[in-house]
Design a protein around this motif. Structure first.
Motif, PDB file in Angstrom:
ATOM      1  N   ARG A  25       0.746  -1.123   0.006  1.00 42.14           N
ATOM      2  CA  ARG A  25       0.045   0.096  -0.001  1.00 42.14           C
ATOM      3  C   ARG A  25       1.056   1.147  -0.026  1.00 42.14           C
ATOM      4  O   ARG A  25       1.584   1.557   1.094  1.00 42.14           O
ATOM      5  N   LYS A  26       1.054   1.747  -1.115  1.00 44.59           N
ATOM      6  CA  LYS A  26       1.858   2.898  -1.229  1.00 44.59           C
ATOM      7  C   LYS A  26       1.783   4.036  -0.471  1.00 44.59           C
ATOM      8  O   LYS A  26       0.609   4.614  -0.741  1.00 44.59           O
ATOM      9  N   LYS A  48       7.602   5.683  -2.534  1.00 45.36           N
ATOM     10  CA  LYS A  48       8.208   4.283  -1.595  1.00 45.36           C
ATOM     11  C   LYS A  48       8.038   4.772  -0.214  1.00 45.36           C
ATOM     12  O   LYS A  48       7.818   6.175   0.176  1.00 45.36           O
ATOM     13  N   CYS A  49       8.038   3.966   0.430  1.00 48.52           N
ATOM     14  CA  CYS A  49       7.916   3.984   1.967  1.00 48.52           C
ATOM     15  C   CYS A  49       8.867   4.080   2.899  1.00 48.52           C
ATOM     16  O   CYS A  49      10.129   3.416   2.310  1.00 48.52           O
ATOM     17  N   PRO A 106       5.600   5.642  12.559  1.00 50.36           N
ATOM     18  CA  PRO A 106       4.781   4.212  12.572  1.00 50.36           C
ATOM     19  C   PRO A 106       3.368   4.415  12.421  1.00 50.36           C
ATOM     20  O   PRO A 106       2.982   3.200  11.935  1.00 50.36           O
ATOM     21  N   LYS A 107       2.698   5.152  12.667  1.00 56.38           N
ATOM     22  CA  LYS A 107       1.182   5.192  12.655  1.00 56.38           C
ATOM     23  C   LYS A 107       0.860   4.958  11.256  1.00 56.38           C
ATOM     24  O   LYS A 107      -0.037   4.574  10.914  1.00 56.38           O
ATOM     25  N   SER A 108       1.523   5.934  10.209  1.00 53.00           N
ATOM     26  CA  SER A 108       1.054   5.883   8.928  1.00 53.00           C
ATOM     27  C   SER A 108       1.853   5.004   8.269  1.00 53.00           C
ATOM     28  O   SER A 108       1.394   4.911   7.013  1.00 53.00           O
ATOM     29  N   CYS A 109       2.365   3.888   8.731  1.00 51.33           N
ATOM     30  CA  CYS A 109       2.792   2.759   7.980  1.00 51.33           C
ATOM     31  C   CYS A 109       1.580   1.979   7.604  1.00 51.33           C
ATOM     32  O   CYS A 109       0.488   2.024   8.355  1.00 51.33           O
ATOM     33  N   PRO A 110       1.607   1.044   6.459  1.00 47.65           N
ATOM     34  CA  PRO A 110       0.479   0.138   5.954  1.00 47.65           C
ATOM     35  C   PRO A 110       0.440  -0.960   7.343  1.00 47.65           C
ATOM     36  O   PRO A 110       1.209  -1.390   7.878  1.00 47.65           O
ATOM     37  N   ALA A 111      -0.777  -1.160   7.221  1.00 47.68           N
ATOM     38  CA  ALA A 111      -1.537  -1.786   8.432  1.00 47.68           C
ATOM     39  C   ALA A 111      -0.716  -2.398   9.445  1.00 47.68           C
ATOM     40  O   ALA A 111       0.400  -2.923   9.311  1.00 47.68           O
TER      41      ALA A 111
END
Lengths: 478, 489
Positions: free
Chosen positions: A394-395, A408-409, A459-464
């Motif tokens: 999930r980009k 990219k993340c 870290p909160k906006s990381c994918p799931a």
């Protein structure tokens, strides 16, 4: 009969004993449980001949079958002499042979102490020293004791436990926790060539330990099985010297007023004061070496917190040491000439706690005098995270437009670099890597673009949660 | 005429793929000499059967196309996925079964030949290799006795273990401890065992096809269908190593014994069909470096215990139970190991896969060795396949203590407290220490027999026997001795 109405039918079906009072029969209008068709029929009333005093009724009991004209025999109630386990009731506590007036506070394997390690130290009259003793650490640091390809072997153990050992995609903690501990012990045992004393040990499970001691006026008992226990033929040598042991006299135990030191312990009046190591006399491996306490419940509320786990480790190690000391040196309370040493390892499959306890004295009633010593190495992570499955990407769009061509993340960068640094997983990580640390900033800078940093990725906006972006679709270990 | 037809085809459809090959071939007749000699150029497209027609040839072509996808699979996981993804009704084979004469049935399902006794010993080592340290039989025996005594006598448990829980509460931890201690002691002589992985109650699955049947009813009635089998086993312990065990006999060794042929359908065993996930699993996934098997340990359930079989007048089935368990479990394990290396029924094994097994019911032990020579068990692959899988096995032997027999002889209902608290016979405790020194047979069960003495002399001659053998336990008429078994290192 068919002509009778509902209430009349009930009255006919249940003839009441009129005129004899309410003894024996339910009171008028009382509800009777049971479906009417399955309710046991009431016994027929006794013959009138029994009401005539002095008359001996002639019954058909001897004939073994009904005979009209003879009275119905009345038999004494039958006592089968045996109750099935389903219907057995325990005798009241006061009648139990082991009942005592003084209450005993029992610590068993599901007791969670409110004050954790502090409470355990007070209960066992112990002084805490952070970090494992030098003797033990020197064994670990000695390169001769290292296993060849140690890093690779441990990585394989972690992968095996967390990913490979089951057909499921994500094995549960109940399976992977014992697997990881067994594999690590097996890895240690592979050094049996270098250390033949490894052959003089045996593992035992489900042994019932029981020791009791007085702490002031309260009676405290450790009772139950602690899981797997390694017993050895030779005792562990004492760690602290006589001087250090004497120096503990000056240490003052930390109290936690107003909380009672027995909070969290189970109070009971039925207990056995006799000590029991869990093994009979003549056992060829009499000395307890290490206890392994696993917290392998799948749900987090069912697992002990690290502090509670450490307290449990201290108490069970202490219980084993005390039982052993009393076996060797008798029941008198005294300072031990040869201290008894017991070790313990507690884990939930990822975080390890190590403990070495030295029992210096069995005089636990008073707060003064020589104290016992415990060396505690807490919260050692074997690995920080383990992701079993590659995750659908999930980009997350990065702030700078330069990189918008290939969004990219930041996690990916961090993980790619960290995958290259795999051998570093064994260093102690007391806290997750600080996102604002300068090393992370440097890592995130693209070559040739000094001064331009990728966006700080929280870290909160990381994918799931629980998921991660992996570069090569491989399971990742961080 | 054919050439003319070809030309016309080329002129008509230059874009048609079927014809471009022919066109290219026809338009390039002046190819250089060596090329023409090396690969004869096809003048026509290959004549193949239809893919979609309702004919045997079409079915064969579809099957071959599917097999080609398996051959072309890049990784073992992909190969296993293609082989197991289609679910159909299959027979579920239980290694631990009460069925009568199950071992003969399982031999026919797995194309296994059963030879009693143990495999032939390996050839002696070259003289330049250093001799392995001598085997300390007494230490092994002492460790085994310690495990047994710990579980049966010394360990004080919370509650007295009821009879129906004895196996899982006593025999199971005993076997765990035994495996761990013996592995530890023997790893001094065998570095592969030192680096081995020890699994405890990990599943082992295998799925294979063998034989054919005519479908009796349903919309596919009358058609020929392969018979599918699945084993879902859970060995009590297993040892996995990273290097394969050496073979017992060569791959194409022809065994004079025939594989039993059963003339009935497997349903008669009884064996039942179910449809669920087809899994192939050795105890770990394919990525594990310890992908070869060494030894499995099985504990038989209470349902199959000796006393129960004797009460049912099935005394001859006691050995059958052990053999059936060994054949099924070891075939499943070795087959799964071979499939993890990429072999399957159309790509038969090029080297034999070897594993060992120990089956016990807590008191009686049997030792088995299995060599997988062929995975080609389907009807198509088995047509010209002379190879057979071989299973060697011993009779069940007792490993027990005098006091254990005394205990079991007492009335199990009346278990007086005295029987629990009495120490094992004092002579047992002391004999353990003097096991090698006592020469005469005094009637206790730990005196080494003359056979053992000669065995020691044989092994002390420095044979390679020591390095590649490990020991099992066997009883003789006069007591217990440790026999030299070629369980390979």
């Amino acid at each position: 009969m068919a002509l009778a109405s509902g209430s009349a039918r009930l009255a006919l079906a249940r003839p009441r004993r009129l005129g004899l009072g309410s003894c024996g029969a339910p009171r008028r209008g009382a509800y009777e449980w049971g479906v009417r068709s399955t309710r046991k029929p009431e016994p027929p009333p006794p013959d009138r001949v029994y009401e005539i005093p002095g008359l001996e009724p002639i019954t058909y009991a001897g004939k073994m079958h009904f005979m009209p004209g003879l009275a119905r025999p009345v038999f004494p109630p039958w006592d089968p002499g045996w109750t099935p386990p389903k219907f057995r009731r325990l005798p009241p506590l006061h009648e139990h042979p082991l009942y005592k007036d003084q209450a005993c506070y029992v610590f068993h394997q599901r007791c969670r102490l409110l004050e954790g390690v502090k409470q355990a130290l007070w209960l066992t009259k112990t002084k805490l020293i952070e970090g494992l003793p030098e003797k033990v650490l020197s064994l670990a640091d000695d390169p001769r004791n290292h296993i060849e390809n140690q890093d690779e072997c441990v990585l394989n153990v972690i992968f095996h436990a967390r990913l490979w050992h089951s057909t499921e995609d994500i094995p549960k903690r109940e399976t992977y926790c014992p697997v990881i501990v067994d594999s690590l012990i097996q890895l240690c045992k592979s050094q049996i060539l270098k250390h033949p004393s490894l052959a003089r040990r045996i593992c035992a499970q489900n042994n019932m330990l029981s020791t009791t001691w007085n702490r002031g006026s309260t009676l405290i008992q450790v009772h139950g099985s602690s899981g797997a226990q390694l017993n050895a033929k030779d005792p562990l040598p004492p760690i602290a010297s006589r001087e250090e042991v004497e120096a503990t006299k000056n240490h003052v135990l930390e109290t936690f007023y107003p909380i009672s030191p027995t909070v969290g312990l189970q109070e009971c009046n039925v207990y056995d004061v006799n000590d029991d190591t869990g093994f009979r006399e003549g056992y060829p491996y009499p000395y307890p070496h290490t206890l392994y306490l696993l917290e392998s419940a799948n749900l987090r509320p069912h697992r002990f917190q690290p502090d509670q786990l450490r307290a449990k480790m201290i108490l069970f190690a202490f219980g084993n040491a005390l039982a052993q000391a009393r076996l060797l040196y008798g029941n008198d309370t005294k300072v031990l000439e040869q201290p008894v040493v017991v070790q313990s390892v507690g884990t939930d499959g990822r975080v390890f706690q190590f403990l070495v306890l030295q029992l210096n004295t069995t005089d636990l009633a008073s707060d003064e005098g020589v104290k016992n010593l415990v060396w505690l190495d807490s919260d050692q992570l074997l690995y920080a995270h383990f992701w079993c499955l590659p995750v659908v990407r999930r980009k997350a769009v990065v702030k700078q437009k330069i990189y918008s061509g290939k969004p990219k993340c930041v996690c990916e960068m961090r993980n790619r670099n960290c995958l290259l640094e795999c051998p570093r997983i064994f260093e102690v990580r007391q806290c997750p890597p600080n996102p604002s640390s300068p090393t992370l900033h440097r890592r995130l800078t693209y070559p040739g673009k000094e001064g331009r940093l990728l966006k700080q990725h929280k870290p909160k906006s990381c994918p799931a949660p629980g998921t991660k972006i992996l570069p090569n679709q491989l399971p990742g270990i961080l | 005429m054919a050439a003319a037809r070809c030309w016309r085809l080329v002129l008509r459809g230059p874009g048609l793929s079927l014809h471009t090959a022919a066109g290219a071939a026809v338009t390039a007749p002046e190819v250089t000499g060596p090329d023409v000699a090396a690969a004869p150029v096809a003048r026509y497209p290959p004549l193949v059967a239809s893919l979609t027609a309702d004919s045997k040839a079409a079915r064969q072509r579809r099957v071959e196309r599917w097999q080609a996808t398996v051959h072309a699979a890049k990784s073992v996981d992909e190969k296993l996925r293609i082989l197991t993804k289609m679910q159909f009704m299959k027979y579920v084979v239980y290694p631990q079964t009460f069925a009568l004469n199950a071992d003969r049935w399982y031999q026919s399902f797995t194309k296994t030949v059963f030879l009693s006794g143990l495999p032939p010993p390996p050839p002696p080592a070259k003289p330049d290799t250093e001799p392995a340290p001598a085997l300390d039989v007494a230490a092994l025996r002492a460790a085994a006795c310690d495990c047994l005594l710990q579980e049966h006598f010394f360990l004080r448990r919370k509650k007295r273990v009821p009879l129906y829980l004895e196996r899982e509460a006593i025999a199971s931890p005993f076997l765990d401890q035994l495996v761990a201690s013996l592995t530890g002691l023997l790893s001094a002589r065998n570095p592969a065992l030192a680096a081995a992985a020890l699994d405890c109650k990990r599943p082992v699955h295998f799925y294979w096809l063998r034989g054919e049947e005519i479908i009796p009813r349903g919309h596919r009635k009358g058609r020929v269908d392969a018979l599918r089998y699945q084993i879902n086993d859970k060995p009590h312990n297993q040892i996995r190593i990273s290097k394969q065990l050496p073979e017992f006999v060569p791959l194409d060794y022809s065994v004079p014994v025939e594989v039993p042929v059963m003339n009935c359908k497997p349903d008669k065993l009884p064996l039942f069909k179910r449809q669920y996930e087809n899994t192939i699993f050795i105890g770990t996934k394919t990525a594990d470096p310890h992908c070869y098997g060494h030894t499995q340990f099985h504990l038989l359930p209470d349902k199959l215990k000796r006393e129960r079989l004797l009460k049912q007048n099935c005394a001859n089935q006691i050995e059958v139970v052990f053999r059936a368990n060994a054949i099924a479990s070891l075939f499943a394990w070795t087959g799964a190991q071979a499939m993890y290396q990429g072999f399957w029924s159309e790509a038969d094994v090029t080297r034999p896969f070897v594993s060992q097994g120990v089956i016990t019911d807590g008191k009686y032990f049997s030792f088995f060795c299995y060599q997988l020579n062929t995975l080609a068990l389907t009807a198509q692959a088995d047509q010209n396949n002379p190879r057979k899988n071989i299973c060697w096995g011993t009779q069940t032997t007792i490993y027990a203590m005098k006091w254990m027999e005394k205990r079991s002889n007492k009335n199990p209902r009346v278990r007086s407290k005295s029987s629990e608290n009495e120490m094992p016979d004092v002579e047992y405790c002391h004999v353990r220490n003097k096991v090698n020194s006592s020469k005469k047979n005094t009637g206790n069960q730990f005196c080494p027999s003359p056979a053992l003495q000669s065995l020691h002399e044989r092994t002390s001659l420095g044979h390679d026997v020591d390095e590649r053998y490990t020991y099992g336990l066997e009883s003789a008429n006069d007591g217990i001795l440790l026999k030299n078994l070629p369980l390979q290192a």
